[in-house]
Design a protein around this motif. Sequence first.
Motif, PDB file in Angstrom:
ATOM      1  N   ALA A  75      71.530  37.867  10.278  1.00 17.82           N
ATOM      2  CA  ALA A  75      70.793  37.677  10.044  1.00 17.82           C
ATOM      3  C   ALA A  75      69.279  38.559   9.156  1.00 17.82           C
ATOM      4  CB  ALA A  75      70.152  36.716  11.214  1.00 17.82           C
ATOM      5  N   TRP A  76      69.737  39.477   9.892  1.00 22.81           N
ATOM      6  CA  TRP A  76      69.367  41.230   9.979  1.00 22.81           C
ATOM      7  C   TRP A  76      68.640  41.345   8.283  1.00 22.81           C
ATOM      8  CZ3 TRP A  76      66.693  43.551  13.924  1.00 22.81           C
ATOM      9  CH2 TRP A  76      65.927  44.704  13.501  1.00 22.81           C
ATOM     10  N   ARG A  77      67.186  41.281   8.076  1.00 25.29           N
ATOM     11  CA  ARG A  77      66.839  41.994   7.201  1.00 25.29           C
ATOM     12  C   ARG A  77      65.723  42.976   7.507  1.00 25.29           C
ATOM     13  NH1 ARG A  77      69.021  37.914   6.079  1.00 25.29           N
ATOM     14  NH2 ARG A  77      70.407  37.767   3.556  1.00 25.29           N
ATOM     15  N   GLU A  78      65.834  44.182   6.994  1.00 26.58           N
ATOM     16  CA  GLU A  78      64.896  45.537   7.555  1.00 26.58           C
ATOM     17  C   GLU A  78      63.417  44.836   6.766  1.00 26.58           C
ATOM     18  OE1 GLU A  78      64.335  48.403   9.405  1.00 26.58           O
ATOM     19  OE2 GLU A  78      65.708  47.587   9.210  1.00 26.58           O
ATOM     20  N   ASN A  79      63.277  44.873   6.085  1.00 26.67           N
ATOM     21  CA  ASN A  79      62.048  44.422   5.439  1.00 26.67           C
ATOM     22  C   ASN A  79      61.483  43.363   6.018  1.00 26.67           C
ATOM     23  OD1 ASN A  79      61.715  46.925   3.842  1.00 26.67           O
ATOM     24  ND2 ASN A  79      62.388  45.192   1.462  1.00 26.67           N
ATOM     25  N   HIS A  80      61.897  42.003   6.028  1.00 26.55           N
ATOM     26  CA  HIS A  80      62.015  40.601   6.468  1.00 26.55           C
ATOM     27  C   HIS A  80      61.409  40.928   8.230  1.00 26.55           C
ATOM     28  CE1 HIS A  80      62.419  36.277   7.156  1.00 26.55           C
ATOM     29  NE2 HIS A  80      61.473  36.459   7.273  1.00 26.55           N
ATOM     30  N   PHE A  81      61.998  42.033   8.848  1.00 23.90           N
ATOM     31  CA  PHE A  81      61.769  42.223  10.476  1.00 23.90           C
ATOM     32  C   PHE A  81      60.432  42.950  10.763  1.00 23.90           C
ATOM     33  CE2 PHE A  81      61.917  45.086  13.920  1.00 23.90           C
ATOM     34  CZ  PHE A  81      62.719  43.887  14.963  1.00 23.90           C
ATOM     35  N   LYS A  82      59.799  43.808   9.687  1.00 23.30           N
ATOM     36  CA  LYS A  82      58.992  44.384   9.690  1.00 23.30           C
ATOM     37  C   LYS A  82      57.771  43.142   9.145  1.00 23.30           C
ATOM     38  CE  LYS A  82      60.478  48.446   8.653  1.00 23.30           C
ATOM     39  NZ  LYS A  82      60.559  50.092   7.194  1.00 23.30           N
ATOM     40  N   TYR A  83      58.356  42.771   8.773  1.00 19.06           N
ATOM     41  CA  TYR A  83      57.333  41.556   8.526  1.00 19.06           C
ATOM     42  C   TYR A  83      57.108  40.956   9.631  1.00 19.06           C
ATOM     43  CZ  TYR A  83      54.581  37.410   5.882  1.00 19.06           C
ATOM     44  OH  TYR A  83      53.569  36.375   6.188  1.00 19.06           O
ATOM     45  N   ILE A  84      57.830  40.128   9.987  1.00 18.39           N
ATOM     46  CA  ILE A  84      58.134  38.836  10.867  1.00 18.39           C
ATOM     47  C   ILE A  84      57.260  39.913  12.767  1.00 18.39           C
ATOM     48  CG2 ILE A  84      58.732  37.478  12.809  1.00 18.39           C
ATOM     49  CD1 ILE A  84      60.620  36.693  10.259  1.00 18.39           C
ATOM     50  N   ILE A  85      57.505  40.935  12.901  1.00 15.82           N
ATOM     51  CA  ILE A  85      57.684  41.830  13.905  1.00 15.82           C
ATOM     52  C   ILE A  85      55.737  41.847  14.609  1.00 15.82           C
ATOM     53  CG2 ILE A  85      57.909  44.660  13.526  1.00 15.82           C
ATOM     54  CD1 ILE A  85      58.989  42.661  16.571  1.00 15.82           C
ATOM     55  N   ASN A  86      54.959  41.783  13.234  1.00 14.25           N
ATOM     56  CA  ASN A  86      53.703  41.779  12.854  1.00 14.25           C
ATOM     57  C   ASN A  86      53.327  40.763  13.437  1.00 14.25           C
ATOM     58  OD1 ASN A  86      53.694  44.798  12.159  1.00 14.25           O
ATOM     59  ND2 ASN A  86      53.938  44.430  10.358  1.00 14.25           N
ATOM     60  N   LYS A  87      53.384  39.832  13.035  1.00 14.80           N
ATOM     61  CA  LYS A  87      52.874  38.115  13.963  1.00 14.80           C
ATOM     62  C   LYS A  87      53.786  38.142  15.104  1.00 14.80           C
ATOM     63  CE  LYS A  87      52.816  37.505   9.406  1.00 14.80           C
ATOM     64  NZ  LYS A  87      52.679  36.466   8.140  1.00 14.80           N
ATOM     65  N   VAL A  88      54.633  38.344  16.259  1.00 13.98           N
ATOM     66  CA  VAL A  88      55.277  38.086  16.931  1.00 13.98           C
ATOM     67  C   VAL A  88      53.831  37.896  18.105  1.00 13.98           C
ATOM     68  CG1 VAL A  88      56.229  38.800  19.106  1.00 13.98           C
ATOM     69  CG2 VAL A  88      57.741  39.343  17.118  1.00 13.98           C
ATOM     70  N   ALA A  89      53.544  36.918  18.982  1.00 12.10           N
ATOM     71  CA  ALA A  89      52.867  36.457  20.117  1.00 12.10           C
ATOM     72  C   ALA A  89      53.503  37.257  21.001  1.00 12.10           C
ATOM     73  CB  ALA A  89      52.474  35.085  20.062  1.00 12.10           C
ATOM     74  N   ASN A  90      54.285  37.173  21.510  1.00 12.20           N
ATOM     75  CA  ASN A  90      54.994  38.129  22.884  1.00 12.20           C
ATOM     76  C   ASN A  90      55.240  39.303  22.830  1.00 12.20           C
ATOM     77  OD1 ASN A  90      56.351  38.453  25.356  1.00 12.20           O
ATOM     78  ND2 ASN A  90      58.119  37.065  24.738  1.00 12.20           N
ATOM     79  N   VAL A  91      54.915  40.415  23.288  1.00  6.22           N
ATOM     80  CA  VAL A  91      54.735  41.789  23.316  1.00  6.22           C
ATOM     81  C   VAL A  91      56.130  42.312  24.255  1.00  6.22           C
ATOM     82  CG1 VAL A  91      53.727  43.574  24.075  1.00  6.22           C
ATOM     83  CG2 VAL A  91      52.355  41.908  23.653  1.00  6.22           C
ATOM     84  N   GLU A  92      56.991  41.100  25.103  1.00  6.30           N
ATOM     85  CA  GLU A  92      57.855  42.141  25.286  1.00  6.30           C
ATOM     86  C   GLU A  92      58.878  42.217  24.219  1.00  6.30           C
ATOM     87  OE1 GLU A  92      61.255  40.203  27.871  1.00  6.30           O
ATOM     88  OE2 GLU A  92      59.198  40.740  28.835  1.00  6.30           O
TER      89      GLU A  92
END
Length: 99
Positions: free
Chosen positions: A70-87
């Motif tokens: 499931a890991w894709r570097e660009n997709h990860f960078k895009y999604i991590i900015n929208k995560v609500a849980n800081v942990e």
Amino acid sequence: MFTELAILYSIYKQQKMREHLELFWSHIRKPKVLRACEQVHLWSELVFLYDKYEEFDNAILTMMSHPSEAWRENHFKYIINKVANVELYYKSIDLLFGI
């Protein structure tokens, strides 16, 4: 119709599942297809659906749990900015850098 076809693809023609989701993601009932993808271990497709369903925390958790598929570097960078849980930020740093 699109939902049932997606479920059938997940079971019998997994190579066509991604294409079907990319074309018809707005026409399917996402919770039902999410469960089907999880049952047959289609992790990349599951992340794609979580992204479209705006469940970014679940998308990141799936990427971190199953990085080989499931890991894709660009997709990860895009999604991590929208995560609500800081942990999840800290867990992702641990995963990336091994701190």
